[in-house]
Design a protein around this motif. Structure first.
Motif, PDB file in Angstrom:
ATOM      1  N   TYR A 127       0.809  -1.225   0.000  1.00  0.00           N
ATOM      2  CA  TYR A 127       0.000   0.000   0.000  1.00  0.00           C
ATOM      3  C   TYR A 127       0.842   1.276   0.000  1.00  0.00           C
ATOM      4  O   TYR A 127       0.308   2.372   0.128  1.00  0.00           O
ATOM      5  CB  TYR A 127      -0.919   0.020   1.224  1.00  0.00           C
ATOM      6  CG  TYR A 127      -1.825  -1.187   1.337  1.00  0.00           C
ATOM      7  CD1 TYR A 127      -2.816  -1.417   0.392  1.00  0.00           C
ATOM      8  CD2 TYR A 127      -1.682  -2.089   2.398  1.00  0.00           C
ATOM      9  CE1 TYR A 127      -3.657  -2.524   0.501  1.00  0.00           C
ATOM     10  CE2 TYR A 127      -2.513  -3.198   2.512  1.00  0.00           C
ATOM     11  CZ  TYR A 127      -3.501  -3.410   1.556  1.00  0.00           C
ATOM     12  OH  TYR A 127      -4.328  -4.503   1.659  1.00  0.00           O
ATOM     13  N   SER A 147     -16.192   0.752  -2.029  1.00  0.00           N
ATOM     14  CA  SER A 147     -16.814   0.793  -0.701  1.00  0.00           C
ATOM     15  C   SER A 147     -18.113   1.593  -0.737  1.00  0.00           C
ATOM     16  O   SER A 147     -19.119   1.192  -0.140  1.00  0.00           O
ATOM     17  CB  SER A 147     -15.846   1.388   0.333  1.00  0.00           C
ATOM     18  OG  SER A 147     -15.638   2.780   0.126  1.00  0.00           O
ATOM     19  N   TYR A 172     -10.577   0.676  -4.469  1.00  0.00           N
ATOM     20  CA  TYR A 172     -10.963   0.312  -3.099  1.00  0.00           C
ATOM     21  C   TYR A 172     -11.982   1.307  -2.542  1.00  0.00           C
ATOM     22  O   TYR A 172     -13.018   0.911  -1.983  1.00  0.00           O
ATOM     23  CB  TYR A 172      -9.722   0.260  -2.209  1.00  0.00           C
ATOM     24  CG  TYR A 172     -10.036   0.029  -0.746  1.00  0.00           C
ATOM     25  CD1 TYR A 172     -10.255  -1.249  -0.263  1.00  0.00           C
ATOM     26  CD2 TYR A 172     -10.103   1.109   0.136  1.00  0.00           C
ATOM     27  CE1 TYR A 172     -10.553  -1.460   1.087  1.00  0.00           C
ATOM     28  CE2 TYR A 172     -10.407   0.911   1.482  1.00  0.00           C
ATOM     29  CZ  TYR A 172     -10.630  -0.369   1.946  1.00  0.00           C
ATOM     30  OH  TYR A 172     -10.928  -0.576   3.273  1.00  0.00           O
ATOM     31  N   ASP A 195      -5.360   1.339  -7.590  1.00  0.00           N
ATOM     32  CA  ASP A 195      -5.842   0.395  -6.581  1.00  0.00           C
ATOM     33  C   ASP A 195      -6.568   1.109  -5.448  1.00  0.00           C
ATOM     34  O   ASP A 195      -7.612   0.638  -4.972  1.00  0.00           O
ATOM     35  CB  ASP A 195      -4.673  -0.420  -6.027  1.00  0.00           C
ATOM     36  CG  ASP A 195      -4.092  -1.376  -7.054  1.00  0.00           C
ATOM     37  OD1 ASP A 195      -4.825  -1.739  -7.994  1.00  0.00           O
ATOM     38  OD2 ASP A 195      -2.900  -1.746  -6.922  1.00  0.00           O
TER      39      ASP A 195
END
Length: 573
Positions: A263, A308, A304, A300
Motif C-alpha cells: 500500500y 466501498s 478500493y 488500486d
C-alpha cells in the motif's frame, strides 16, 4: 453606456458553462457582455451540414448581471444534433456580429461560426429531479440524540463539548426524532461520517466496510434509513476519500513494512521509514499526522474507495453522498465514482464540499452540486453592514455565472456547518432566524445544520458541535419552519421557481421566485427600521406568523415576509 460595444468584455466558449446540451436536440448557449452594453443579443444558428444561409434566430435573455458584466442565454433546438452558430450584438450606436473568428460586419460566412459538432447522449447535462429545491438537515450524529446509556460516554449531555468528548448520539436516537425533522419541511437527512473510527467526528475512517458500533452499527443504520424512506425523506452519507485514519489497517501496513508494503503508493510518502512522530508524509490540512492523505490517483486506492461507496449504496439504499474535501481528491476518481454509483442508483445525488469556484467539478461528469459557502459569506457581510443589497446581488450574480443554469435550483445554500461558527453566535438569534428563513426560500437546496432552527450557539470547532437541548425545545420554537414547509407545498415557485433579485432596496434583501403561472416575493429586513414597499398580499410573516392574507405596504424591522405578486390557476384560494 457609450453606445459603442465594449469588445474586450465579450466572451463565448463553445463548451463548459457557455455551451452545453440539456437534451438530445437542445443546446443552452451563453454570451457575456459588458454591463448594460447591449440593447439586445441574438444567436443565429443552423445544422453544421447545412451550407445555405437559411439560419434560424433566437433572442437571448439577460439572465444575470453583476458589477461588470451581463450574461445572456438562449436555448436552441433542432432535429439534427449538429450545431453551428454566431451572435448578433445590438447596441445604441452599432450592430456587430461575434463569431469564432472574432468581430465582423454584416457578412458572416458559415465557416466563421462557432461549432458544437454533435450532441452525444452521455454529454447531456442531467440532475436528479427529486432533489431540486429540496431542504437538507445536517446531523452530527454523536450530538443529535441518544437512545440509551453507553459506557464510552464521558460527558453530560448538556456539557460544552471538548475534542475528546463522546456524548452518545446514535442512529436510534435520530430515528426517534424523525417526526420532528420531517415537520421542519426536510427532504434529505445528511449524516456526518458513520464508518468505524475512534473519534467522535469520524472523519478519520479506520474501516470503510464497517459501520461504527458507537452509533449502533449496521443493523441500526439500516433501520434508520428504512424509517427515513417511510417518512418520504432521503438519506445522504458523508464520503471521506481524501484521507483516512492512521489506525486504518492499510496505513498501519505502511508504517510496519515501509517500502515493502503493498500500500506504499496509496499515500504520499516523503522518505522511509515512515514515522508519525516526524510526519514524513502528506496529511489532511498538511499538519494532522493521524489523518494521512490518500493518493487518490493510484488505481488500486481508487478502486478500493469507490467500491466501498458502491457497496453501501447497494446494501443500504443510500440516496446520495456528500464528498468531503472534494477539491483535493483526484478528478479521475470522482468521474469513476459517479459512473459506478450511477450504475447502482441512477438518481443518487452527489454533493461536493468545495468552498470556492467549483465549476470544473460540475461539468456533468463528477458532482451534481456543491456546498455554496459564497452564499454564507456574502449574506453575513450584508447582515453585518459590510456591504449593501446592491453589492450582495452583484456578488451572488458573479458566483452564479460560474455554473450552468440548470444547477441553480441545486446549489447547497448554507449558513453553517460543523466547520463554521454557528449563525446565531455570529449575528444573534433574531437575525439568524431571518437568515435561515431566507435560505429556505432562496433558489437552490437549503441546508439546516442541526440546532440552527432553535438558535443553538457555538463558536469554532468543537464548540459548534454542541448537543441538541431537547428538554428546552417546544413546538413554539419551530412553528415558523412548519408553517413555511406547508406554504412551500402550496406555492411550488418557492421550491422550483427561477429567481429574480429585486434591487429597489439597498437595505433589505428582496427577490422573486417565478414560475409561468405564479410569482411570489420574499422580503428580509435585517435592519432596525421599517421599509415601505408596494401594496402586496401577505402569505407568510415572521415573527408575527399569524398575520397573513392581509394587505401590507411595509416590511417591519427585523422581519421576514413572503407576498404573492401574481398567480394563475387559484393557488392559495
Amino acid at each position: 453606456m457609450s453606445g459603442v460595444i465594449n469588445r474586450y468584455a465579450v466572451l463565448h466558449i463553445n463548451s463548459g458553462t457557455y455551451a452545453y446540451a440539456i437534451d438530445s436536440h437542445t443546446l443552452c448557449i451563453r454570451l457575456r457582455t459588458a454591463k448594460n452594453d447591449c440593447k439586445s443579443v441574438i444567436v443565429h444558428y443552423m445544422n453544421v451540414y447545412d451550407h445555405s444561409t437559411n439560419r434560424k434566430k433566437e433572442n437571448m435573455a439577460k439572465i444575470l448581471q453583476d458589477e461588470h458584466f451581463d450574461l445572456y442565454e438562449a436555448k436552441i433546438s433542432q432535429k439534427e444534433k449538429h450545431f453551428k452558430y454566431f451572435f448578433e450584438l445590438i447596441g445604441e450606436k452599432e450592430q456587430v456580429f461575434y463569431t469564432s473568428d472574432g468581430f465582423m460586419g454584416n457578412e458572416v460566412k458559415n465557416e466563421n461560426s462557432f461549432f458544437f459538432p454533435v450532441i452525444n447522449d452521455d454529454e447531456i447535462y442531467k440532475l436528479p429531479k427529486w432533489a431540486e429545491g429540496a431542504t437538507v438537515y445536517q446531523i452530527f450524529v454523536d450530538r443529535f440524540n441518544s437512545s440509551c446509556d453507553k459506557g464510552f460516554v464521558n460527558a453530560d449531555w448538556n456539557d460544552k463539548p471538548l475534542r475528546s468528548h463522546f456524548f452518545g448520539g446514535d442512529f436510534k436516537g435520530i430515528e426517534d426524532k424523525l417526526d420532528y425533522i420531517k415537520s421542519l419541511g426536510i427532504d434529505i437527512v445528511y449524516l456526518s461520517p458513520i464508518f468505524s473510527s475512534a473519534t467522535n467526528h469520524k472523519y478519520d475512517i479506520e474501516d470503510y466496510y464497517s459501520i461504527d458500533e458507537m452509533f449502533g452499527g449496521r443493523k441500526e443504520l439500516s433501520n434508520l434509513i428504512k424509517s427515513i424512506h417511510k417518512k418520504g425523506m432521503r438519506i445522504v452519507l458523508d464520503c471521506v476519500f481524501n484521507h483516512m485514519s492512521s489506525n486504518n489497517k492499510i496505513f498501519r501496513d505502511v508504517l510496519e513494512k515501509g517500502q515493502n508494503s503493498q500500500y506504499k503508493d496509496w499515500f504520499y510518502i516523503h522518505d522511509y521509514p515512515v514515522s508519525m512522530e516526524i510526519c514524513n508524509y502528506d496529511t489532511f490540512a498538511g499538519c494532522v499526522p493521524s489523518m494521512p492523505r490518500i493518493n487518490t490517483s493510484n488505481r488500486d486506492a481508487m478502486e478500493y474507495l469507490v467500491n466501498s461507496a458502491v457497496y453501501w449504496t447497494k446494501e443500504l439504499g443510500v440516496d446520495g453522498w456528500r464528498l468531503d474535501v472534494a477539491d483535493e481528491v483526484s478528478a479521475r476518481l470522482w468521474r469513476h465514482f459517479r459512473t459506478e454509483i450511477s450504475k447502482v442508483n441512477s438518481e443518487a445525488l452527489i454533493i461536493g464540499e468545495i468552498w470556492n469556484d467549483a465549476s470544473k467539478w460540475m461539468m456533468g461528469d463528477q458532482m451534481h452540486t456543491v456546498t455554496n459557502y459564497k452564499y454564507r459569506k456574502w449574506l453575513l457581510d450584508f447582515i453585518q453592514g459590510k456591504i449593501d443589497a446592491v453589492s450582495f446581488w452583484n456578488k451572488m450574480a458573479s458566483n452564479k455565472m460560474l455554473y450552468k443554469t440548470m444547477s441553480y435550483n441545486y446549489l447547497i445554500n448554507l449558513l453553517g456547518s460543523h466547520d463554521t461558527k454557528r449563525i446565531t453566535s455570529v449575528v444573534g438569534k433574531e437575525k439568524a432566524m431571518l437568515a435561515l428563513l431566507m435560505t429556505l426560500t432562496y433558489q437552490g437546496i437549503g441546508l439546516i445544520y442541526y440546532g440552527d432552527e432553535i438558535g443553538l450557539i457555538g463558536m469554532e470547532d468543537p464548540d459548534n458541535r454542541r448537543t441538541m437541548p431537547w428538554r428546552k425545545i417546544s413546538e413554539h420554537d419551530t412553528e415558523q419552519f412548519r408553517q413555511l414547509a406547508l406554504l412551500k407545498k402550496q406555492y411550488p415557485s418557492l421550491k422550483y421557481g427561477r429567481m429574480r433579485p429585486v434591487t429597489d432596496y439597498r437595505n433589505i434583501i428582496s427577490f422573486e421566485r417565478i414560475m409561468p403561472d405564479q410569482t411570489v416575493e420574499v422580503y428580509v429586513n435585517f435592519s432596525d427600521k421599517d421599509v415601505e414597499i408596494k401594496d402586496r398580499v401577505l402569505l407568510f410573516n415572521y415573527p408575527e406568523i399569524n398575520k397573513v392574507n392581509t394587505s401590507i405596504n411595509c416590511i417591519k424591522a427585523l422581519s421576514f415576509a413572503i407576498c404573492i405578486k401574481n398567480q394563475k390557476g387559484g393557488y392559495g384560494k
